[in-house]
Design an enzyme around this catalytic site. Sequence first.
Site, short mmCIF file in Angstrom:
data_model
loop_
_atom_site.label_atom_id
_atom_site.label_comp_id
_atom_site.label_asym_id
_atom_site.label_seq_id
_atom_site.Cartn_x
_atom_site.Cartn_y
_atom_site.Cartn_z
N HIS A 32 0.84 -1.20 0.00
CA HIS A 32 0.00 0.00 0.00
C HIS A 32 0.88 1.26 0.00
O HIS A 32 0.67 2.17 -0.81
CB HIS A 32 -0.92 -0.02 1.23
CG HIS A 32 -1.73 1.22 1.41
ND1 HIS A 32 -3.04 1.31 0.97
CD2 HIS A 32 -1.43 2.42 1.98
CE1 HIS A 32 -3.50 2.53 1.27
NE2 HIS A 32 -2.55 3.22 1.88
N GLU A 33 1.85 1.29 0.90
CA GLU A 33 2.70 2.49 0.99
C GLU A 33 3.54 2.66 -0.28
O GLU A 33 3.73 3.78 -0.76
CB GLU A 33 3.59 2.42 2.24
CG GLU A 33 2.84 2.30 3.57
CD GLU A 33 1.83 3.41 3.83
OE1 GLU A 33 2.03 4.54 3.37
OE2 GLU A 33 0.82 3.13 4.51
N HIS A 92 1.65 4.47 -2.84
CA HIS A 92 1.69 5.93 -2.73
C HIS A 92 2.90 6.50 -3.46
O HIS A 92 2.81 7.53 -4.13
CB HIS A 92 1.72 6.36 -1.26
CG HIS A 92 0.41 6.23 -0.54
ND1 HIS A 92 -0.79 6.62 -1.10
CD2 HIS A 92 0.12 5.76 0.70
CE1 HIS A 92 -1.76 6.39 -0.22
NE2 HIS A 92 -1.24 5.86 0.87
N ASP A 117 -5.04 7.25 -1.63
CA ASP A 117 -5.88 6.29 -0.91
C ASP A 117 -7.23 6.17 -1.61
O ASP A 117 -7.73 7.11 -2.23
CB ASP A 117 -6.09 6.76 0.53
CG ASP A 117 -4.83 6.57 1.35
OD1 ASP A 117 -4.41 5.41 1.51
OD2 ASP A 117 -4.27 7.58 1.81
ZN LIG Z 1 -2.53 5.20 2.31
#
Ligand SMILES: [Zn+2]
Length: 183
Positions: A117-118, A121, A127
């Site tokens: 997830h990170e 980014h 998100d």
């Molecule tokens: Zn996030």
Amino acid sequence: MFRKITAALAVTLGLSFLVPALGAEPASAAPVAARTIYYDASGAQEFKAAVDEGAAAWNQAVPEIELKPATGGQATIKVYADDGWPRTISYGFGQGTIYMGREAVNDGFYPPRIAAHELGHTLGLPDNRNGRCDYLMSGHSSPTSCQSTTPHATEAAQVSQNAGGRVPATFSKPIRYDDCFTF
Ligand SMILES: [Zn+2]
């Protein structure tokens, strides 16, 4: 029981200001050589393997990029561990500082999924808290039982476009993504 609320902070500012900077679509449909992005997880402590797993998931899903562990000082993504919430400060496509916060791990979230997830980014994805396990960027809106590290096809397609110039190599100011729960 904590109510899960997100501090989206700069996210809303996030990619919206980038839109005017989007260039024309590439003229050629020829295959793009994979763009190597080096990351340094030497500061990620107990999460080093989780970071490698998250990176491998992106490499498998997006042929245009290859996230590789840095062997020298060339890393544009640096990953650390601390006791806060997971978060990323991104400086441009493939550039950022990631904190593998133990708060989420202590709440039961799966470290390789947090890492994926990170990393998302740093690859220009905001998100997307739709609660779905099949999306990486749903983050903590998906249940702690979710251990998927595979990007959704939509996310993979977005990163392909981002790698192709949709997200600038360097932002005029950093974008911060806070993946925290507040009360
Ligand atoms: Zn996030």
